[in-house]
Design a protein around this motif. Sequence first.
Motif, short mmCIF file in Angstrom:
data_model
loop_
_atom_site.label_atom_id
_atom_site.label_comp_id
_atom_site.label_asym_id
_atom_site.label_seq_id
_atom_site.Cartn_x
_atom_site.Cartn_y
_atom_site.Cartn_z
N TYR A 477 0.80 -1.22 0.00
CA TYR A 477 0.00 0.00 0.00
C TYR A 477 0.84 1.27 0.00
CZ TYR A 477 1.06 -0.60 4.97
OH TYR A 477 1.71 -0.79 6.16
N GLU A 478 2.16 1.16 -0.12
CA GLU A 478 3.00 2.34 -0.08
C GLU A 478 4.24 2.11 -0.92
OE1 GLU A 478 4.16 2.82 4.01
OE2 GLU A 478 5.51 1.08 3.97
N PHE A 499 -1.10 16.17 -2.01
CA PHE A 499 -2.05 15.16 -1.53
C PHE A 499 -3.06 14.79 -2.61
CE2 PHE A 499 -5.58 13.49 1.00
CZ PHE A 499 -4.90 12.64 1.88
N SER A 500 -3.49 15.77 -3.43
CA SER A 500 -4.46 15.47 -4.49
C SER A 500 -3.89 14.50 -5.52
CB SER A 500 -4.90 16.77 -5.18
OG SER A 500 -5.58 17.62 -4.30
N ASP A 501 -2.60 14.68 -5.84
CA ASP A 501 -1.93 13.75 -6.76
C ASP A 501 -1.88 12.35 -6.16
OD1 ASP A 501 -1.44 16.09 -8.23
OD2 ASP A 501 0.49 16.39 -7.24
N ALA A 502 -1.51 12.28 -4.85
CA ALA A 502 -1.44 10.98 -4.18
C ALA A 502 -2.81 10.32 -4.12
CB ALA A 502 -0.87 11.16 -2.76
N TYR A 513 -8.42 5.11 0.62
CA TYR A 513 -7.95 6.20 1.47
C TYR A 513 -6.49 6.52 1.18
CZ TYR A 513 -12.21 4.92 3.92
OH TYR A 513 -13.51 4.64 4.21
N THR A 514 -6.12 7.76 1.38
CA THR A 514 -4.76 8.25 1.18
C THR A 514 -4.22 8.80 2.48
OG1 THR A 514 -5.33 8.83 -1.10
CG2 THR A 514 -3.32 9.78 -0.19
N VAL A 515 -3.02 8.37 2.86
CA VAL A 515 -2.39 8.83 4.10
C VAL A 515 -1.50 10.03 3.82
CG1 VAL A 515 -0.88 8.19 6.01
CG2 VAL A 515 -2.48 6.51 5.06
N ILE A 568 1.59 6.96 0.39
CA ILE A 568 1.18 5.99 1.39
C ILE A 568 -0.34 5.92 1.32
CG2 ILE A 568 1.19 5.32 3.82
CD1 ILE A 568 3.68 7.08 4.17
N CYS A 569 -0.87 4.76 0.94
CA CYS A 569 -2.31 4.56 0.82
C CYS A 569 -2.82 3.70 1.97
CB CYS A 569 -2.64 3.87 -0.52
SG CYS A 569 -1.97 4.70 -1.98
#
Length: 607
Positions: A477-478, A499-502, A513-515, A568-569
């Motif tokens: 997930y990362e 964060f939007s890109d991630a 979800y995105t961390v 990191i997802c």
Amino acid sequence: HKMAVHSFLLLSFVVLSDLLRLAFALEEAKYNGKLRLIGDIDKAGRIEIYYNGTWGTICDDSWDLKDATVACRQLGYPVAIRKSTGAEFGRGTGQIWLDNIECTGDEKTLVECSHRGWGVNSCDHSKDAGIVCNSTLNDISVRLAGGNGSDFVGRVEISYGGEWGTICDNRWSLSDNAVICTMLGYKAPTKMPTVGAIAEGTGKIWLSDIDCIGSENHIQECHHGAWGEIKCNHSEDVAVICEADTRNITLRLVGGSNANEGRLEMMYNDHWGTICNDLWNNKSADVACKQLKFNYALRSTTEFGPGSGTVWLDNVGCSGSESSLLDCNHGSLGVDTCEHSKDIGIICKIYEEGDIRLVGKSSQAVGRVEIYHKKEWGTVCSNGWDRNDSMVVCRQLGYMYALKYADARRSDDYVDGTGKIWLDDLNCKGNEDRLVDCDRSKWAENTCYHDQDVGVYCSNEPPVISNIRLTGSHNTYEGCVEILYGDIWGSVCNSDWDFSDAEVVCKQLGYHYTVAAVTADKIFDCGLSGPVWLADIHCSGNENALKDCERCPVGTKDCPHANDAGVICSATPYDMPVRLVGGEGAWEGRVEVQIRGEWGTVCDDGW
């Protein structure tokens, strides 16, 4: 009542934090004992082991072939060619986790073997252990030596781990002879050579107590003793006499529009057959072209269609210096699992003024650009180089597309040039048929060095962004964000990465979800090779794929790998722990957050 609620909330926070720490600890423990190889050579390198959240090395005290065999098997390779000691593949850093490992050779993982305990050692990194593994039996070759000029009579020598050695004749029989002769392309023998008729060998004695049925395709498939653990001397070296000389093969090209191109076919035992493209590379193509009386191979392809009959050769691997394909490493003649849809074809060339080639470690479509002038190959300087120049190179080589034009030096296929630097300041329009037709400097008039040599990626497939993955972490997930452009994986630059890109990356990979969006090299083991495909990405967060976001054109921005982007997802909602530090009370202080078990601060940009 308010005090009770406050106490309850505080207790709940403490319990939740403990549960999160326990969950992270259990997750980390699942990966204890995982292995990886660090080095620049396929299937070989410094062995490192994961424990307690950290990668570390292994000391070479008592390190032997049985230990190496268990390590190779754990990594998915069937056999160890040899052990490595004395930090042959470079010194590691940090922890030295294991020492005095003693395996029986039957264990499934290295941690099942006897050792001193985690972190218990008296070593430094000059004693870091390594291994060289085998992925296929075709990495083990045999030859006949000392036959007084005869190719099919001689002392049997076997290459193991790149080193040639002999075989002891304990339990040796005609059935064993038959397997050796089959591997070499000869008929099974009917007699054994006279004792002492072939000169003794020198160096290693690799195998003993070989017991073949006679129908095996490779000597490694027979029962035999351990590699290198032999109590023989060279007076007991095995020799064989194979039936007839069948190494005089004939090659031809079929199905091309000119005599220099076509499907590569080989006559063996009076029957024409084809050659499979498994493991085939540009050096193998060069050997075939030279055998056909051409200078070199322009490229290899399957475009000339499937042949018929026997597929005579598979897994051909040449160094480039051989005079015949049968002198190269290859599978047993006529024994393969290859369909005719994989029949290899080649386009050969005689060197002409202005010819070009791409020079790399494996792929004919990727590498340093070289041009032929005055009967000498030389490189091209990258000053002013752009997409139009790359398109002309790829067109001249017979490819339809120039995949990348900014900097092929980052490719694992790239090697630095030597000798002449023939051209500089290329200014092609993009429609020229040959590089020498473009506006350019005069021959050899430049002030360049070989660290400015230009390279390109070519392809016959239209380049598209087709896939995405995360690398450099043991967690799925990362990791470092990589995209597949054409058939080449490359990274993403963290310029304007947020964060939007991630969020788009995590969504594309199936995480809800995105961390965090991170600079990958600071957290993950991304590696430092390959192209940087994307940069200056501006996602709104609503896109379904990274390629749909506003960005620079693929491959047009120079960005060091230290700036590779990462994410990191999470598959579940992630409550990021927060604390205040350094204030006079619990209500004030520097804001710190915890990610991946580590506390860090928050920058005030935009706060």
